[in-house]
Scaffold this active site. Structure first.
Site, short mmCIF file in Angstrom:
data_model
loop_
_atom_site.label_atom_id
_atom_site.label_comp_id
_atom_site.label_asym_id
_atom_site.label_seq_id
_atom_site.Cartn_x
_atom_site.Cartn_y
_atom_site.Cartn_z
N LYS A 98 0.76 -1.34 -0.01
CA LYS A 98 -0.06 -0.05 -0.24
C LYS A 98 0.79 1.36 -0.17
O LYS A 98 0.33 2.40 -0.29
CB LYS A 98 -1.10 -0.20 1.16
CG LYS A 98 -1.83 -1.06 0.98
CD LYS A 98 -2.90 -0.85 2.15
CE LYS A 98 -4.15 -2.02 1.95
NZ LYS A 98 -3.78 -3.34 2.34
C1 LIG Z 1 -4.70 -4.36 1.68
C2 LIG Z 1 -3.78 -5.85 1.54
C3 LIG Z 1 -4.19 -6.82 0.50
C4 LIG Z 1 -5.68 -6.68 -0.29
O1 LIG Z 1 -5.42 -5.67 -1.43
P1 LIG Z 1 -6.55 -5.20 -2.20
O2 LIG Z 1 -5.99 -4.23 -3.17
O3 LIG Z 1 -7.36 -4.57 -1.26
O4 LIG Z 1 -7.02 -6.52 -2.92
C5 LIG Z 1 -3.53 -7.92 0.61
N1 LIG Z 1 -2.41 -7.99 1.39
C6 LIG Z 1 -2.09 -7.24 2.30
C7 LIG Z 1 -0.85 -7.39 3.14
C8 LIG Z 1 -2.80 -5.97 2.32
O5 LIG Z 1 -2.39 -5.05 3.10
#
Ligand SMILES: *Cc1c(COP(=O)(O)O)cnc(C)c1O
Length: 431
Positions: free
Chosen positions: A107
Site C-alpha cells: 500500500k
Molecule cells: C490491503 C492488503 C491486501 C489486499 O489488497 P486489495 O488491493 O484490497 O485487494 C493484501 N495483502 C495485504 C498485506 C494488504 O495489506
C-alpha cells in the site's frame, strides 16, 4: 483524461477532482474515460528504462494536464524510491516483493503517490484538509507514512485497540507531527462505521474539510500499475508472459494489474488469491456478484465481504472474456499455515500469510497448467503478521532495518469509545 462514475449519475471530472473527492457524489467509483495504450517500445525494451521513467510513462495519460511535468516527475520519483525485486523461489514461481517501502506493505506505493498528488492539488488552500481513515492495520500505516509532513494536511487514523500487530501499531502511533491515531475500543467495523458517519455529517463537513484516503481513490489505485511493469522488466522468460497471483481483498491491487494488462502489458493469466472471503470465485463460476459478511482469517487485510474494486474489473472485461483471463482461488487458514511452512522448509523463502495464499493459489494453477510460470505479489513483510509466521517457523522474526528504529519510540494515541459523538467532539476540538 476525465473520469466518469460507474453509477453513471454524476458528471465527469478531471483527475484532480477525482483524487480530491475520492468517490463520486452518486457513490460510484471513478473510472478513466479512455484507456491509453502503453508504448510498444516500453514493453519491448523495458530493461533500458529506469523505474522512474516507466512509472512516469504509465501514469502520464491518466493525470493529463492536472499536474505539470516537473511536478509529476518529482511525485513519481518519490513514489518509486524503494526497490521492488522479483525473487526466484522455485523454477516456476517468483515472488514480487512489494514490501520494501517505508511501512513494509504494497500500500506504500498508492499511498505515497496519492499523498503527494493531494499535497500538490491543495497547496494553495487556506483551510486545512483532514484525511480521515479507518484501518485494520496496513492502510493506516501506509497513509500515515505517505502523508507525514505534507503541508496543509492533517491525518486522523482510527484503529481497533488490540487488533493490529505490534509493528503496525508502532507505525500508526509513533510518527507525531500531522499524524494522529485514535485507538478505538471496538472492532475494525466500528472504526469504519464512525468514519462513514463523519463523512455523512453535513454540519461537521461545513466546519472541517474532510477527505478519505480510501483504496477506491484513483490516485491510490492507478499507481499500483507501476510494479507490474517493474516485474516485467525483471521477468527472465520474455517469450512466455507470466501467470500472476495477487492476494486480494478489496481487489484494488489486482485491478491495477488487470488495467496494466488491458493497456498493453504482457500477462498470461491473473489469479485472485483469496482467503475464505471469496466472492470472486462465486462470481466467476456463476456470473452473480453476491456480497457476503466478512469472516476473520489469518490474512486479515483480505477479510472483505464486498470488494469495492470488483466493479472496475467488470468495466474492463465482460464476463465471458474475464473468465478466460482471471481465475480465483479460495485458501483456508489451515492451508495458509501449511504453505508458510512448506515454502519455508522446501525453498528457504519466508512469506507472510497473504503471500502464502498467493503461493498456494499459483502452485495449484501451475499444476493444472504445466509448462507455465508465474509470480506472486508478496504484499507484506512477514514481520507485520508475526503470530502466524512464528507459529510455523518456531522462531521470532527479526524486525528489518526499515522499522527497527520504531522499537523504542513511545506510542501516542487517543483512546476512544466506539461512539460517533466522541469522534465528532474530538474532531471539532482540533480545529
Ligand atoms: C490491503 C492488503 C491486501 C489486499 O489488497 P486489495 O488491493 O484490497 O485487494 C493484501 N495483502 C495485504 C498485506 C494488504 O495489506
Amino acid at each position: 483524461m476525465n473520469y466518469y462514475s460507474l453509477n453513471r449519475q454524476s458528471p465527469v471530472v478531471s483527475f484532480r477532482e477525482a483524487a480530491i473527492k475520492g468517490q463520486a457524489p452518486d457513490k460510484g467509483l471513478y473510472f478513466p474515460e479512455t484507456l491509453p495504450s502503453v508504448d510498444k517500445e516500453l514493453i519491448e525494451n523495458i530493461e533500458q528504462f529506469s523505474n522512474e521513467e516507466i512509472a512516469l510513462r504509465v501514469i502520464r495519460p491518466y493525470v493529463g494536464d492536472c499536474i505539470p511535468e516537473n511536478e509529476l516527475q518529482r511525485i513519481v520519483s518519490e513514489t518509486v524510491s524503494f526497490p521492488v525485486p522479483l525473487v526466484k523461489v522455485t523454477e516456476d514461481m517468483y515472488s514480487l516483493e512489494l514490501f520494501h517501502g517505508p511501512t513494509l506493505a504494497f500500500k506504500d506505493t498508492g499511498a505515497r503517490f496519492m499523498s503527494r498528488c493531494l499535497g500538490y492539488f491543495l497547496r494553495n488552500e487556506t483551510k486545512k484538509v483532514t484525511v480521515l481513515v479507518a484501518t485494520s492495520g496496513d492502510t493506516g500505516g501506509a497513509v500515515a507514512s505517505g502523508f507525514y509532513g505534507v503541508e496543509g494536511v492533517e491525518v486522523v487514523i482510527l484503529y481497533p485497540s488490540g487488533k493490529v500487530s505490534p509493528v503496525q501499531e508502532k507505525q500508526l502511533t509513533t510518527l507525531g507531527k500531522n499524524i494522529r491515531a485514535l485507538e478505538v475500543n471496538g472492532s475494525f467495523d466500528d472504526c469504519q462505521r464512525l468514519v462513514k458517519q463523519a463523512f455523512a455529517d453535513e454540519e461537521l463537513n461545513r466546519q472541517l474539510f474532510l477527505t478519505s484516503a480510501n483504496s477506491i481513490n484513483v490516485a491510490r489505485w492507478l499507481p499500483q500499475q507501476f510494479y507490474y511493469f517493474f516485474a516485467w522488466k525483471q521477468w527472465p522468460h520474455r517469450e512466455a508472459p507470466p501467470v500472476i497471483a495477487v492476494p486480494s481483498g478489496n481487489f484494488g491491487n489486482i485491478c491495477a494489474g488487470i488495467l496494466a494488462a488491458r493497456t498493453g502489458l504482457p500477462v498470461n493469466h491473473f489469479i485472485a488469491a483469496c482467503n475464505v472471503n471469496d466472492i470472486a470465485s462465486h462470481y466467476l463460476s456463476t456470473g452473480e456478484l453476491k456480497p457476503k459478511q466478512a469472516v476473520s482469517t489469518l490474512s486479515n487485510a483480505m477479510d472483505v465481504g464486498h470488494p469495492s474494486n470488483f466493479v472496475r474489473i467488470l468495466e474492463l472485461f465482460g464476463y465471458d472474456e474475464l473468465k478466460d483471463f482471471l481465475s480465483a482461488a479460495t485458501i483456508t487458514d489451515e492451508e495458509t499455515l501449511q504453505t508458510i511452512g512448506s515454502v519455508y522448509n522446501q525453498y528457504g523463502y519466508l512469506c507472510d500469510p497473504h503471500g502464502a495464499v498467493g503461493f498456494l493459489a499459483l502452485q495449484r494453477y501451475l499444476e493444472s497448467h504445466p509448462g507455465q510460470r508465474g509470480w506472486v505479489a508478496e504484499t507484506a513483510h512477514p514481520v507485520k503478521f508475526p503470530e502466524a509466521v512464528e507459529k510455523v517457523t518456531g522462531k521470532p522474526i527479526e524486525w528489518p532495518e526499515a522499522v527497527k528504529d520504531l522499537v523504542g519510540r513511545p506510542k501516542n494515541s487517543v483512546e476512544m469509545e466506539p461512539e460517533y459523538d466522541a469522534l465528532r467532539t474530538w474532531l471539532l476540538s482540533q480545529i
